[in-house]
Design a protein around this motif. Structure first.
Motif, PDB file in Angstrom:
ATOM      1  N   ILE A   1       0.835  -1.206   0.000  1.00  0.00           N
ATOM      2  CA  ILE A   1       0.000   0.000   0.000  1.00  0.00           C
ATOM      3  C   ILE A   1       0.866   1.251   0.000  1.00  0.00           C
ATOM      4  O   ILE A   1       0.583   2.231  -0.696  1.00  0.00           O
ATOM      5  N   ARG A   2       1.958   1.219   0.782  1.00  0.00           N
ATOM      6  CA  ARG A   2       2.862   2.385   0.772  1.00  0.00           C
ATOM      7  C   ARG A   2       3.453   2.585  -0.625  1.00  0.00           C
ATOM      8  O   ARG A   2       3.568   3.720  -1.095  1.00  0.00           O
ATOM      9  N   ALA A   3       3.816   1.499  -1.282  1.00  0.00           N
ATOM     10  CA  ALA A   3       4.394   1.627  -2.633  1.00  0.00           C
ATOM     11  C   ALA A   3       3.388   2.289  -3.581  1.00  0.00           C
ATOM     12  O   ALA A   3       3.752   3.158  -4.383  1.00  0.00           O
ATOM     13  N   LEU A   4       2.126   1.895  -3.486  1.00  0.00           N
ATOM     14  CA  LEU A   4       1.099   2.508  -4.342  1.00  0.00           C
ATOM     15  C   LEU A   4       0.955   3.997  -4.010  1.00  0.00           C
ATOM     16  O   LEU A   4       0.877   4.845  -4.906  1.00  0.00           O
ATOM     17  N   ALA A   5       0.926   4.290  -2.709  1.00  0.00           N
ATOM     18  CA  ALA A   5       0.777   5.696  -2.291  1.00  0.00           C
ATOM     19  C   ALA A   5       1.973   6.524  -2.753  1.00  0.00           C
ATOM     20  O   ALA A   5       1.812   7.634  -3.280  1.00  0.00           O
ATOM     21  N   TYR A   6       3.183   5.979  -2.588  1.00  0.00           N
ATOM     22  CA  TYR A   6       4.376   6.738  -2.997  1.00  0.00           C
ATOM     23  C   TYR A   6       4.413   6.919  -4.513  1.00  0.00           C
ATOM     24  O   TYR A   6       4.967   7.907  -5.003  1.00  0.00           O
ATOM     25  N   SER A   7       3.871   5.972  -5.261  1.00  0.00           N
ATOM     26  CA  SER A   7       3.932   6.141  -6.710  1.00  0.00           C
ATOM     27  C   SER A   7       3.114   7.368  -7.124  1.00  0.00           C
ATOM     28  O   SER A   7       3.458   8.050  -8.084  1.00  0.00           O
ATOM     29  N   VAL A   8       2.062   7.672  -6.371  1.00  0.00           N
ATOM     30  CA  VAL A   8       1.316   8.908  -6.640  1.00  0.00           C
ATOM     31  C   VAL A   8       2.081  10.104  -6.073  1.00  0.00           C
ATOM     32  O   VAL A   8       2.352  11.088  -6.768  1.00  0.00           O
ATOM     33  N   ALA A   9       2.445  10.011  -4.783  1.00  0.00           N
ATOM     34  CA  ALA A   9       2.973  11.186  -4.084  1.00  0.00           C
ATOM     35  C   ALA A   9       4.412  11.517  -4.468  1.00  0.00           C
ATOM     36  O   ALA A   9       4.817  12.676  -4.393  1.00  0.00           O
ATOM     37  N   SER A  10       5.193  10.503  -4.858  1.00  0.00           N
ATOM     38  CA  SER A  10       6.605  10.770  -5.173  1.00  0.00           C
ATOM     39  C   SER A  10       6.865  10.824  -6.666  1.00  0.00           C
ATOM     40  O   SER A  10       7.797  11.488  -7.098  1.00  0.00           O
TER      41      SER A  10
END
Ligand SMILES: N[C@@H](CCC(=O)N[C@@H](CS)C(=O)NCC(=O)O)C(=O)O
Length: 209
Positions: free
Chosen positions: A92-101
């Motif tokens: 889930i963090r990887a998915l979130a970071y792909s948007v945010a980073s």
């Protein structure tokens, strides 16, 4: 708590959703990005980067929307924004970071302004730039989203805090998200949830200023 943000800022929108999902009250302090208030002396005392959001809790100041959401998760664990299983949390963090980073930073106001002032991109070219990077990011996300309804299953969390504001930006810049079925499904599911509905840009007091 005080949330310093801007109604259309996707990073501020992420934190509004997170605070709402956790059922936390906060005072909203608008920072007008178009007037450059984020670069003013007063705001830079909160965030020397000159970016919103900043969350003030007593004498503590937190910046970076993902760090704020993780802090909320640690200090107010229920309802959880992240799954229990460590591997699932990493997913889930990887998915979130792909948007945010990877998606959002290259369409930030300061980047767009730089493209305009230094490389003389027209509004149309800037729109093409934005659409290109969102499309590329969304195509990769489509391949990683499970049947749902949300990325982690039955409840929305950290990823949806990032995705919904990114969808708002995508639509604002003319991208039709019905072409991304999993993202479209999550968008529709989140629209039914008051924590997301109340966080929408048009619901914020500075949207009419
Ligand atoms: N990585 C930062 C990004 C913050 C950010 O990019 N904020 C934008 C609004 S979404 C901003 O303040 N832009 C002002 C500018 O570009 O001058 C976070 O997640 O908080």
């Amino acid at each position: 708590m005080e949330l310093h943000g801007y109604f259309r800022s996707s990073a501020s929108y992420r934190v509004r959703i997170g605070l709402n999902l956790k059922g936390l009250q906060y005072d909203y302090r608008p920072v007008n990005l178009l007037k450059g208030e984020q670069r003013g002396e007063d705001y830079r005392k909160l965030n020397p980067q000159g970016l919103v959001p900043a969350l003030v809790d007593g004498d503590r100041v937190l910046t970076q929307s993902l760090a704020i959401l993780e802090w909320l998760e640690e200090t107010h664990p229920a309802p959880a924004l992240l799954p229990e299983d460590a591997v699932e949390r990493a997913r889930i963090r990887a998915l979130a970071y792909s948007v945010a980073s990877d998606i959002q930073p290259i369409q930030n106001l300061r980047v767009l302004r730089y493209l305009q002032s230094e490389y003389h991109l027209s509004n149309e070219q800037k729109q093409g730039w934005i659409q290109h990077w969102i499309h590329e990011g969304f195509c990769a996300l489509e391949q990683q989203l499970d049947p749902g309804p949300f990325a982690a299953g039955e409840e929305p969390g950290l990823f949806e805090c990032c995705l919904i504001p990114q969808i708002y930006s995508a639509e604002r810049f003319g991208l039709d998200i019905s072409g991304y079925p999993a993202i479209h499904r999550i968008s529709q599911a989140c629209a039914e949830i008051p924590a997301f509905a109340e966080a929408r840009p048009e619901k914020q007091p500075d949207s009419t200023l």
